[in-house]
Motif scaffolding. Sequence first.
Motif, PDB file in Angstrom:
ATOM      1  N   GLU A 701      -4.479  -4.237   5.725  1.00 36.51           N
ATOM      2  CA  GLU A 701      -4.080  -2.868   6.077  1.00 36.51           C
ATOM      3  C   GLU A 701      -2.823  -2.865   6.934  1.00 36.51           C
ATOM      4  OE1 GLU A 701      -8.541  -0.820   6.028  1.00 36.51           O
ATOM      5  OE2 GLU A 701      -7.592  -1.357   7.923  1.00 36.51           O
ATOM      6  N   ARG A 702      -2.722  -3.834   7.864  1.00 37.77           N
ATOM      7  CA  ARG A 702      -1.513  -3.907   8.709  1.00 37.77           C
ATOM      8  C   ARG A 702      -0.283  -4.241   7.868  1.00 37.77           C
ATOM      9  NH1 ARG A 702       1.204  -7.785  11.767  1.00 37.77           N
ATOM     10  NH2 ARG A 702      -0.158  -9.448  11.075  1.00 37.77           N
ATOM     11  N   PHE A 703      -0.417  -5.215   6.949  1.00 33.99           N
ATOM     12  CA  PHE A 703       0.718  -5.582   6.100  1.00 33.99           C
ATOM     13  C   PHE A 703       1.087  -4.437   5.168  1.00 33.99           C
ATOM     14  CE2 PHE A 703       0.686  -9.366   8.085  1.00 33.99           C
ATOM     15  CZ  PHE A 703      -0.152 -10.378   7.634  1.00 33.99           C
ATOM     16  N   PHE A 704       0.065  -3.766   4.608  1.00 34.06           N
ATOM     17  CA  PHE A 704       0.320  -2.663   3.667  1.00 34.06           C
ATOM     18  C   PHE A 704       1.030  -1.510   4.375  1.00 34.06           C
ATOM     19  CE2 PHE A 704      -1.475   0.651   0.617  1.00 34.06           C
ATOM     20  CZ  PHE A 704      -0.569   0.321  -0.374  1.00 34.06           C
ATOM     21  N   ALA A 705       0.659  -1.250   5.629  1.00 35.29           N
ATOM     22  CA  ALA A 705       1.327  -0.194   6.404  1.00 35.29           C
ATOM     23  C   ALA A 705       2.788  -0.546   6.643  1.00 35.29           C
ATOM     24  CB  ALA A 705       0.608   0.020   7.738  1.00 35.29           C
ATOM     25  N   ARG A 711       2.788   4.776   5.338  1.00 38.21           N
ATOM     26  CA  ARG A 711       2.327   5.868   4.483  1.00 38.21           C
ATOM     27  C   ARG A 711       0.854   5.707   4.137  1.00 38.21           C
ATOM     28  NH1 ARG A 711       4.764   7.733  -1.433  1.00 38.21           N
ATOM     29  NH2 ARG A 711       3.400   9.545  -1.668  1.00 38.21           N
ATOM     30  N   TYR A 712       0.403   4.452   4.014  1.00 39.35           N
ATOM     31  CA  TYR A 712      -1.008   4.183   3.723  1.00 39.35           C
ATOM     32  C   TYR A 712      -1.616   3.460   4.917  1.00 39.35           C
ATOM     33  CZ  TYR A 712       0.303   5.438  -1.013  1.00 39.35           C
ATOM     34  OH  TYR A 712       0.764   6.103  -2.103  1.00 39.35           O
ATOM     35  N   GLN A 713      -2.809   3.906   5.359  1.00 39.80           N
ATOM     36  CA  GLN A 713      -3.369   3.439   6.614  1.00 39.80           C
ATOM     37  C   GLN A 713      -4.668   2.666   6.455  1.00 39.80           C
ATOM     38  OE1 GLN A 713      -3.773   7.085   8.792  1.00 39.80           O
ATOM     39  NE2 GLN A 713      -1.576   7.381   9.051  1.00 39.80           N
ATOM     40  N   LYS A 714      -5.337   2.772   5.319  1.00 37.34           N
ATOM     41  CA  LYS A 714      -6.643   2.123   5.174  1.00 37.34           C
ATOM     42  C   LYS A 714      -6.821   1.659   3.737  1.00 37.34           C
ATOM     43  CE  LYS A 714     -11.575   2.807   6.247  1.00 37.34           C
ATOM     44  NZ  LYS A 714     -11.592   1.646   7.130  1.00 37.34           N
ATOM     45  N   ILE A 715      -7.470   0.472   3.594  1.00 38.47           N
ATOM     46  CA  ILE A 715      -7.810  -0.079   2.280  1.00 38.47           C
ATOM     47  C   ILE A 715      -9.332  -0.119   2.179  1.00 38.47           C
ATOM     48  CG2 ILE A 715      -7.611  -2.067   0.745  1.00 38.47           C
ATOM     49  CD1 ILE A 715      -5.038  -2.811   2.193  1.00 38.47           C
ATOM     50  N   ILE A 716      -9.864   0.461   1.108  1.00 36.76           N
ATOM     51  CA  ILE A 716     -11.307   0.525   0.904  1.00 36.76           C
ATOM     52  C   ILE A 716     -11.638  -0.340  -0.309  1.00 36.76           C
ATOM     53  CG2 ILE A 716     -13.282   2.024   0.466  1.00 36.76           C
ATOM     54  CD1 ILE A 716     -11.519   4.340   1.581  1.00 36.76           C
ATOM     55  N   VAL A 717     -12.509  -1.367  -0.085  1.00 37.89           N
ATOM     56  CA  VAL A 717     -12.940  -2.251  -1.175  1.00 37.89           C
ATOM     57  C   VAL A 717     -14.455  -2.159  -1.264  1.00 37.89           C
ATOM     58  CG1 VAL A 717     -12.951  -4.586  -2.087  1.00 37.89           C
ATOM     59  CG2 VAL A 717     -11.003  -3.784  -0.737  1.00 37.89           C
ATOM     60  N   ASP A 718     -14.959  -1.666  -2.362  1.00 37.43           N
ATOM     61  CA  ASP A 718     -16.401  -1.587  -2.565  1.00 37.43           C
ATOM     62  C   ASP A 718     -16.716  -1.985  -4.004  1.00 37.43           C
ATOM     63  OD1 ASP A 718     -16.060   2.027  -2.499  1.00 37.43           O
ATOM     64  OD2 ASP A 718     -15.577   0.590  -4.080  1.00 37.43           O
ATOM     65  N   ASP A 719     -17.991  -1.758  -4.389  1.00 38.70           N
ATOM     66  CA  ASP A 719     -18.412  -2.187  -5.725  1.00 38.70           C
ATOM     67  C   ASP A 719     -17.661  -1.471  -6.835  1.00 38.70           C
ATOM     68  OD1 ASP A 719     -21.856  -2.497  -4.625  1.00 38.70           O
ATOM     69  OD2 ASP A 719     -20.165  -3.891  -4.499  1.00 38.70           O
ATOM     70  N   SER A 720     -17.129  -0.274  -6.525  1.00 37.18           N
ATOM     71  CA  SER A 720     -16.419   0.489  -7.558  1.00 37.18           C
ATOM     72  C   SER A 720     -14.967   0.067  -7.715  1.00 37.18           C
ATOM     73  CB  SER A 720     -16.483   1.983  -7.223  1.00 37.18           C
ATOM     74  OG  SER A 720     -15.807   2.243  -5.996  1.00 37.18           O
ATOM     75  N   GLY A 721     -14.477  -0.783  -6.804  1.00 38.50           N
ATOM     76  CA  GLY A 721     -13.091  -1.240  -6.909  1.00 38.50           C
ATOM     77  C   GLY A 721     -12.337  -1.067  -5.602  1.00 38.50           C
ATOM     78  N   ILE A 722     -11.000  -0.972  -5.701  1.00 37.88           N
ATOM     79  CA  ILE A 722     -10.123  -0.874  -4.529  1.00 37.88           C
ATOM     80  C   ILE A 722      -9.479   0.500  -4.522  1.00 37.88           C
ATOM     81  CG2 ILE A 722      -8.112  -1.835  -3.342  1.00 37.88           C
ATOM     82  CD1 ILE A 722      -8.661  -4.471  -4.675  1.00 37.88           C
ATOM     83  N   SER A 723      -9.458   1.133  -3.350  1.00 41.73           N
ATOM     84  CA  SER A 723      -8.767   2.407  -3.164  1.00 41.73           C
ATOM     85  C   SER A 723      -8.093   2.378  -1.809  1.00 41.73           C
ATOM     86  CB  SER A 723      -9.748   3.588  -3.252  1.00 41.73           C
ATOM     87  OG  SER A 723     -10.793   3.441  -2.311  1.00 41.73           O
ATOM     88  N   ILE A 747      -0.345  -7.772  -2.862  1.00 42.30           N
ATOM     89  CA  ILE A 747       0.336  -8.752  -2.002  1.00 42.30           C
ATOM     90  C   ILE A 747      -0.240  -8.695  -0.595  1.00 42.30           C
ATOM     91  CG2 ILE A 747       2.543  -9.281  -0.884  1.00 42.30           C
ATOM     92  CD1 ILE A 747       3.896  -8.440  -3.517  1.00 42.30           C
ATOM     93  N   SER A 748      -0.477  -7.496  -0.074  1.00 46.40           N
ATOM     94  CA  SER A 748      -1.033  -7.350   1.281  1.00 46.40           C
ATOM     95  C   SER A 748      -2.411  -7.987   1.369  1.00 46.40           C
ATOM     96  CB  SER A 748      -1.106  -5.858   1.643  1.00 46.40           C
ATOM     97  OG  SER A 748       0.163  -5.268   1.631  1.00 46.40           O
ATOM     98  N   LEU A 749      -3.266  -7.787   0.326  1.00 46.36           N
ATOM     99  CA  LEU A 749      -4.599  -8.394   0.335  1.00 46.36           C
ATOM    100  C   LEU A 749      -4.501  -9.918   0.343  1.00 46.36           C
ATOM    101  CD1 LEU A 749      -6.450  -6.051  -2.186  1.00 46.36           C
ATOM    102  CD2 LEU A 749      -7.013  -6.347   0.226  1.00 46.36           C
ATOM    103  N   ARG A 781      11.659  -4.825   3.628  1.00 47.36           N
ATOM    104  CA  ARG A 781      10.425  -4.909   4.431  1.00 47.36           C
ATOM    105  C   ARG A 781       9.620  -6.144   4.034  1.00 47.36           C
ATOM    106  NH1 ARG A 781       8.980   1.214   3.082  1.00 47.36           N
ATOM    107  NH2 ARG A 781      10.494   2.302   4.393  1.00 47.36           N
ATOM    108  N   MET A 782       9.605  -6.455   2.729  1.00 52.38           N
ATOM    109  CA  MET A 782       8.852  -7.619   2.271  1.00 52.38           C
ATOM    110  C   MET A 782       9.442  -8.896   2.852  1.00 52.38           C
ATOM    111  SD  MET A 782       6.216  -8.342   0.405  1.00 52.38           S
ATOM    112  CE  MET A 782       5.695  -9.829   1.235  1.00 52.38           C
ATOM    113  N   LEU A 783      10.770  -8.996   2.855  1.00 55.08           N
ATOM    114  CA  LEU A 783      11.416 -10.180   3.434  1.00 55.08           C
ATOM    115  C   LEU A 783      11.135 -10.268   4.932  1.00 55.08           C
ATOM    116  CD1 LEU A 783      14.844 -10.102   1.560  1.00 55.08           C
ATOM    117  CD2 LEU A 783      12.920 -11.620   1.167  1.00 55.08           C
ATOM    118  N   LYS A 784      11.123  -9.104   5.598  1.00 56.83           N
ATOM    119  CA  LYS A 784      10.790  -9.094   7.032  1.00 56.83           C
ATOM    120  C   LYS A 784       9.360  -9.575   7.243  1.00 56.83           C
ATOM    121  CE  LYS A 784      10.626  -6.005  11.042  1.00 56.83           C
ATOM    122  NZ  LYS A 784      10.817  -4.588  11.498  1.00 56.83           N
TER     123      LYS A 784
END
Length: 822
Positions: A701-705, A711-723, A747-749, A781-784
């Motif tokens: 979540e920190r890398f994705f932010a 823009r995105y603050q939370k990653i939800i991973v459950d049996d139904s998939g990733i959101s 990439i963040s995961l 940002r990715m290179l950073k």
Amino acid sequence: MKIKQVHIDGFGKWHDQDFSFSNNPVLIYGANEAGKTTLASFILSILFGFADGRGKNKYQQYIPKDGSRYGGSLTVIADQHQYVIKRVKGKNGGKVTITNEKGKKEKQDFLAKLLGPLDRELYQTIYSFNQNNILNDELDREQLEQHLQRLGAVGSQEWLQQIAHLEKAADSLYKPRGRKLSLNRHLKEYDELRERVNQAQSKSSEYHRLVEEQVEKQSELEQLKQEQPKLKHQVEKEERLQRLWPIYEQWQNHQKESPTERLTDDEIIKIQELQSRERELNAQYKSLNQQRLEQQAVIKKMADPEVKDYRSHKAHYLQLKDQLLTLQIQKNSQAVDQQEQWHTELKQLAERYGSVKLPEPLSERAVSELEGLLRTNSQISNSQNLFIPGIGIVLFVLGLILRQPLVWICGIIALGGAGALWFKQQQREKKLTAERNAMLQSFGEKHNLAAFPTSKWLMMQGDLHRYHDLKAQLEQADKRKTSFEHQLELIKQQLPVRLAANSLNELINSYQRWLVEMQDQEQQLSSVEQELTRIQSQIDQLTQQLTKCRQAKETEYKSLGIKTDNEFKQLQAQKVADQTRKVTASAYGQQLTTGDRQQLARYDSKDLLDNKVSLAHQELAANEQKQTELETALAQINVKINTLVQDGSFSKLNQQLTNLQTVIWDETKQWLSDQLAIRWINGALKLASQDRYPKILQQAERFFAILTADRYQKIIVDDSGISVLNDNQQIFQVAELSLGTAEQLFISLRLGFITVINDQIKLPVMVDDGFVNFDNVRRGRMLKLLNQMAEENQVIYFTANDQIKELGAPVVDLDQLNKNKV
């Protein structure tokens, strides 16, 4: 582990080539076909073995075309020690030798210790990034847990090896579709032998009773076996409800909260726009007011008395400049050198005539009179008087020559007469001379010429005219000089400052410089005053706009029953909290199906649910215990049936059947034992790595932010998939994201996974042009982010983007290496 040096003997296009990876991250640039993928494949091949060239690996061997020796080496740093890993052509991925920094060879299993539980496939899944594996990355919770079981649990490698050993042992006994395996073969033999026994069995009553009892117990056993999956399903179902209980509890708590809506989104937007407008106007007002103060300070500094005086008497000072220039022209017209020449000439004239006072020059009439006095006819009378003596001399000479006395006597008479005439002439001329001298003396006294010789009176008239002309010109020059000095003094008295000058030219230059300086200062002052006027006009306009904005904001506040910005901020925070509760409740609700909520609603507390889970486990255990008892009873019945049978062939067949049952029972117990052990180890590894799973999501979540600018603050991973949850509290499935954003999520995961397992294993992260779908901002940002990763892991970045050279960091340029080899 970090790679320090790469040496390629021969691999694809590279041969006898060295690469130094002294920097971190390692930046490797090359255009298409420059050899980036070849170099990356070489590193993987040294670590995990060369491709065998079969199937999909047919074109992954990179055997050099020029006949170079196949293979090479990596110099790596691990646990603060240096090792050289060398791999050459050979069986099972090539022959490997590892040499430490002392030159001693390590054991064959040393490379496996360096790499830990990773094989090539798992390394590429986690540590290697390229366009293909990013696009195909479909990590879900199960895959993450599997990777964690291999990498996250302490000491898991030995357990995984044990699992592999158990799986191998179990598979050697039985597979559902196996034919040649031991248990599969014995089960088939048992069916065939049982059929033969049935045909040869005795028809005794005891035998039939035992058979009926056998059938009854067998039926009961089958029923228990049929019930066992249901009981297992019930256990799994209750355990699932037990796992969902915390989510259900949170969902219930949020459902009980009833937020009160006082603000609408339109009101928030309108008030925020007014607040933003007010802040903007305040900032502009503050900036303009600061500019006004600065301009006033400049005016105060520039408007000294001298500049004020200049501005008040500007026309007069310009007029003084013209007067000075006029004086300069006048002075230039009075040639000082010519005046000195006049004085010199005047002095020479005075010295020429004895330095006495020279008289006035004669008028034209006086000159004519003097010429008349000096004019005589002495030349005419003298020529007549000489005629008679001349004749007498001629006659006298002729008479002597001709010897004629008469002729020379006539000559003597002529000479005598001539003498008498000369005497009379002399007397007359003497008288005339005296009279003329008297007249000349009178003329000289009258015209002040007596002190000079009479012969010079006419000759000196030109000098006298010149002398008096020079005196008149000098007198006129003196008058002009006096007038010039007087005018200059008057002008000096009117000048605004006292200017130091030794001459008129210096004075004019100094005054002109002063005027230019004053003009510049006046222009600057006028410009500043104009700017101050403009700023004041803008301030007045801003004041009006600010007043209107504040009045509009106060009107909105009044309609909401508030007065200050802080009160609005509190209302807004309350609304955000309410929305967060709604979103959180929705997020928890999405993790619960309608059936889940209905089933969980039957329990008043978690204790009741725990009791239900415990009861389900007891029922399953009772079923398994009953099956064991029935199986034992059946075995005893089979023994009795075999004893009752008297037929030798039947006994033999029955003994064979019994023996086969024993073999099958032993093999089944062994197979079940292996399966249960595998299941137990997997469960233990899952529990051992369970605490790392939230850390992975937290890091991801920190890398994705960072990659998405918060823009995105939370990653939800459950049996139904990733959101993912965005900054507007909206949830998006991966399929709803753009291609670039989805890539950044995966990439963040993976980076989060790498960060969390760094305490167990650290390997280089390799990126082979993995970010082509990123725009320039997100690529930056990715290179950073990779630079941050380089603080813990070595990062090797391959790219065909030549902008990498503009970062200022050292770059391994494959294009240049290829050019140097040509």
